[in-house]
Design a protein around this motif. Structure first.
Motif, PDB file in Angstrom:
ATOM      1  N   THR A 120      -2.614 -36.753 -20.624  1.00 20.39           N
ATOM      2  CA  THR A 120      -1.943 -35.916 -19.638  1.00 20.39           C
ATOM      3  C   THR A 120      -0.773 -36.656 -18.998  1.00 20.39           C
ATOM      4  OG1 THR A 120      -3.240 -36.530 -17.672  1.00 20.39           O
ATOM      5  CG2 THR A 120      -4.145 -34.815 -19.110  1.00 20.39           C
ATOM      6  N   ASP A 151       1.481 -37.504 -15.640  1.00 20.23           N
ATOM      7  CA  ASP A 151       0.993 -37.932 -14.327  1.00 20.23           C
ATOM      8  C   ASP A 151       1.027 -36.729 -13.373  1.00 20.23           C
ATOM      9  OD1 ASP A 151       0.483 -39.049 -11.870  1.00 20.23           O
ATOM     10  OD2 ASP A 151       1.700 -40.839 -12.230  1.00 20.23           O
ATOM     11  N   LYS A 159      -0.386 -35.897 -10.656  1.00 20.46           N
ATOM     12  CA  LYS A 159      -0.281 -36.057  -9.196  1.00 20.46           C
ATOM     13  C   LYS A 159       1.155 -36.369  -8.788  1.00 20.46           C
ATOM     14  CE  LYS A 159      -4.792 -36.364  -7.434  1.00 20.46           C
ATOM     15  NZ  LYS A 159      -5.974 -37.219  -7.219  1.00 20.46           N
ATOM     16  N   GLU A 217      -8.853 -34.253 -19.749  1.00 24.02           N
ATOM     17  CA  GLU A 217      -9.138 -34.203 -18.314  1.00 24.02           C
ATOM     18  C   GLU A 217      -8.167 -35.114 -17.582  1.00 24.02           C
ATOM     19  OE1 GLU A 217     -13.236 -35.296 -17.840  1.00 24.02           O
ATOM     20  OE2 GLU A 217     -13.896 -33.644 -19.123  1.00 24.02           O
ATOM     21  N   THR A 218      -7.921 -34.783 -16.327  1.00 23.58           N
ATOM     22  CA  THR A 218      -7.036 -35.623 -15.544  1.00 23.58           C
ATOM     23  C   THR A 218      -7.535 -35.672 -14.108  1.00 23.58           C
ATOM     24  OG1 THR A 218      -4.704 -36.099 -15.111  1.00 23.58           O
ATOM     25  CG2 THR A 218      -5.339 -33.772 -15.060  1.00 23.58           C
ATOM     26  N   PHE A 219      -7.609 -36.854 -13.538  1.00 29.00           N
ATOM     27  CA  PHE A 219      -8.187 -37.058 -12.220  1.00 29.00           C
ATOM     28  C   PHE A 219      -9.534 -36.333 -12.105  1.00 29.00           C
ATOM     29  CE2 PHE A 219      -3.663 -37.935 -11.675  1.00 29.00           C
ATOM     30  CZ  PHE A 219      -3.722 -39.184 -11.059  1.00 29.00           C
ATOM     31  N   GLY A 220     -10.327 -36.465 -13.150  1.00 30.36           N
ATOM     32  CA  GLY A 220     -11.690 -35.953 -13.116  1.00 30.36           C
ATOM     33  C   GLY A 220     -11.860 -34.468 -13.353  1.00 30.36           C
ATOM     34  N   GLU A 221     -10.753 -33.781 -13.635  1.00 24.13           N
ATOM     35  CA  GLU A 221     -10.882 -32.341 -13.863  1.00 24.13           C
ATOM     36  C   GLU A 221     -10.189 -31.929 -15.158  1.00 24.13           C
ATOM     37  OE1 GLU A 221     -10.885 -29.558 -10.329  1.00 24.13           O
ATOM     38  OE2 GLU A 221      -9.505 -31.120  -9.664  1.00 24.13           O
ATOM     39  N   TYR A 250      -5.178 -27.868 -12.779  1.00 22.04           N
ATOM     40  CA  TYR A 250      -4.004 -28.335 -12.046  1.00 22.04           C
ATOM     41  C   TYR A 250      -2.873 -27.332 -12.028  1.00 22.04           C
ATOM     42  CZ  TYR A 250      -5.774 -32.736 -10.749  1.00 22.04           C
ATOM     43  OH  TYR A 250      -6.516 -33.676 -10.127  1.00 22.04           O
ATOM     44  N   LYS A 266      -4.372 -43.971 -19.907  1.00 22.55           N
ATOM     45  CA  LYS A 266      -4.317 -44.185 -18.459  1.00 22.55           C
ATOM     46  C   LYS A 266      -5.682 -43.870 -17.851  1.00 22.55           C
ATOM     47  CE  LYS A 266      -0.185 -45.518 -17.335  1.00 22.55           C
ATOM     48  NZ  LYS A 266      -0.016 -46.760 -16.556  1.00 22.55           N
ATOM     49  N   PHE A 317      -6.584 -42.554 -15.235  1.00 19.20           N
ATOM     50  CA  PHE A 317      -6.777 -41.287 -14.518  1.00 19.20           C
ATOM     51  C   PHE A 317      -7.050 -40.116 -15.454  1.00 19.20           C
ATOM     52  CE2 PHE A 317      -2.038 -41.528 -14.924  1.00 19.20           C
ATOM     53  CZ  PHE A 317      -1.820 -40.363 -15.647  1.00 19.20           C
ATOM     54  N   ASN A 318      -6.956 -40.341 -16.761  1.00 19.56           N
ATOM     55  CA  ASN A 318      -7.147 -39.185 -17.644  1.00 19.56           C
ATOM     56  C   ASN A 318      -8.085 -39.459 -18.814  1.00 19.56           C
ATOM     57  OD1 ASN A 318      -5.025 -38.472 -20.388  1.00 19.56           O
ATOM     58  ND2 ASN A 318      -5.294 -40.532 -19.590  1.00 19.56           N
TER      59      ASN A 318
END
Ligand code: PLP
Length: 366
Positions: A137, A139, A141, A165-169, A174, A275, A277-278
């Motif tokens: 994904t 970034d 955020k 998934e990204t930042f847990g979702e 998003y 990364k 976060f994903n």
């Protein structure tokens, strides 16, 4: 040993009885456009993607086109996107009469660099189209913050990132709109073209239902100038039959990536970075190598197919010359096009095949 980039025939063979049953059901019902399969697939894909709604359309390209239309993008608007992507991402912006504005990429992740996006914003900027490239994904955020600060819309191009998934979702959680593609070689592919728009906004959902059906709610009255862009029942039935396998297929891609990462460590190549976060779904496993062309040739002599996604940056393509870009405008994008090489990663590879690819790369570097 032969190692292909994809093997759709083998995938079909493994699940043939599921596909046959799904096709038989559609043919017996003879409901081909916007029936139960599309409706069920929309809710299943929306659920797995963390989005409220799904809208099946004719392709991943149309998913982007209708998403931008639903946001009101048109002539006079600027839309910031990447030149390091499949052409569809850029094409739809131009087709709507808007101007694609290219920002540069982060060379580590291949996705849009938030700082570069920020430098391209003008009073005409209306939207950003980031791509979750290769299954990693963007970034979300940092890009989401920029959009919020400047009042911009975002369409996330998730054609290569179903189940990421990204930042847990999941990716569809998003923002207002994300898009998916069911092109046969994507991580979840149909037997032809197909795509889906994911949205969390009911107003957008309603507009998309009109847009995909000639701007009509089905009653010969037309609220918008629309499109003929439905996902058909046969495709939806086939994709639904494959859906139960997606999680295992994604796991297989990720474990192939883990084998490559451990076997290729220490060579003079750059391995893809996942990364933290994903959750990367490895639509492609793409390395960087200054001697890319020689490596590709060498691997071919060992039976190993590889791909170059993408060999040329879109801002320098003939079709987009009118936008006025010149070599050097997007240095990271341009350098990346010369260095990337995607290795076979699909779920049907055997461990021996993956090891053969890695051993062959080691042999190239002696
Ligand atoms: C495949 C792809 C598309 C287009 O999807 P189609 O279903 O082929 O129209 C759009 N964007 C990206 C990043 C893609 O990889």
């Amino acid at each position: 040993m032969e190692v292909p980039m994809a093997d759709i025939r083998a995938q079909h063979k493994a699940i043939k009885s599921d596909i046959d049953a799904a096709l038989k059901e559609v043919m017996e019902n003879c409901r081909f456009i916007l029936g139960e399969n599309v409706k069920l697939l929309e809710s299943q894909i929306a659920k797995l993607s963390g989005a409220k709604y799904g809208v099946g359309v004719a392709s991943g390209t149309d998913a982007l086109l209708l998403a931008l239309r639903a946001l009101g993008i048109g002539p006079g608007d600027e839309v910031i996107t990447t030149a390091f992507t499949f052409v569809a991402t850029t094409e739809v912006i131009a087709l709507l009469g808007a101007t694609p504005v290219f920002a540069d990429i982060d060379p580590e992740t291949f996705t849009l660099d938030p700082a570069s996006i920020e430098s391209k914003i003008t009073p005409k900027t209306k939207a950003i189209v980031p791509v979750h490239l290769y299954g990693q994904t963007a970034d979300v955020k940092a890009i989401g913050d920029i959009a919020k600060r400047h009042g911009l819309k975002i369409v996330w191009d998730g054609a290569q990132a179903i189940a990421a998934e990204t930042f847990g979702e999941p990716i569809g959680a998003y923002g207002d709109i994300s898009t998916l593609s069911f092109f046969p070689t994507k991580n979840l592919g149909g037997a032809g073209d197909g795509g889906m728009i994911l949205t969390n906004d009911e107003e957008i959902l309603n507009k998309l239902h009109y847009l995909r059906f000639h701007g009509s709610a089905g009653s010969y009255s037309y609220k918008y100038v629309g499109y003929c862009s439905r996902l058909d029942e046969i495709q939806a039935a086939i994709i639904r039959a494959k859906l139960p396998y997606l999680a295992a297929w994604t796991d297989a891609r990720r474990s192939n990536a883990a084998i490559y990462n451990s076997m290729l460590e220490g060579l003079p190549i750059t391995l893809p970075v996942e990364k933290p976060f994903n959750k990367h779904v490895y639509h492609q496993f793409t390395i960087r190598c200054p001697e890319r062309d020689k490596l590709k040739e060498f691997l071919a002599t060992r039976g190993v197919s590889t791909g170059i996604y993408y060999p040329a940056p879109l801002h320098l393509e003939e079709a987009y010359r009118n936008l006025g870009y010149k070599p050097g405008d997007l240095p990271e994008t341009e350098r990346t096009c010369n260095e990337v090489l995607s290795l076979p990663i699909f779920q049907g590879l055997t461990r021996e095949q993956v090891e053969h690819v890695a051993e062959s790369i080691k042999a190239f570097f002696g």
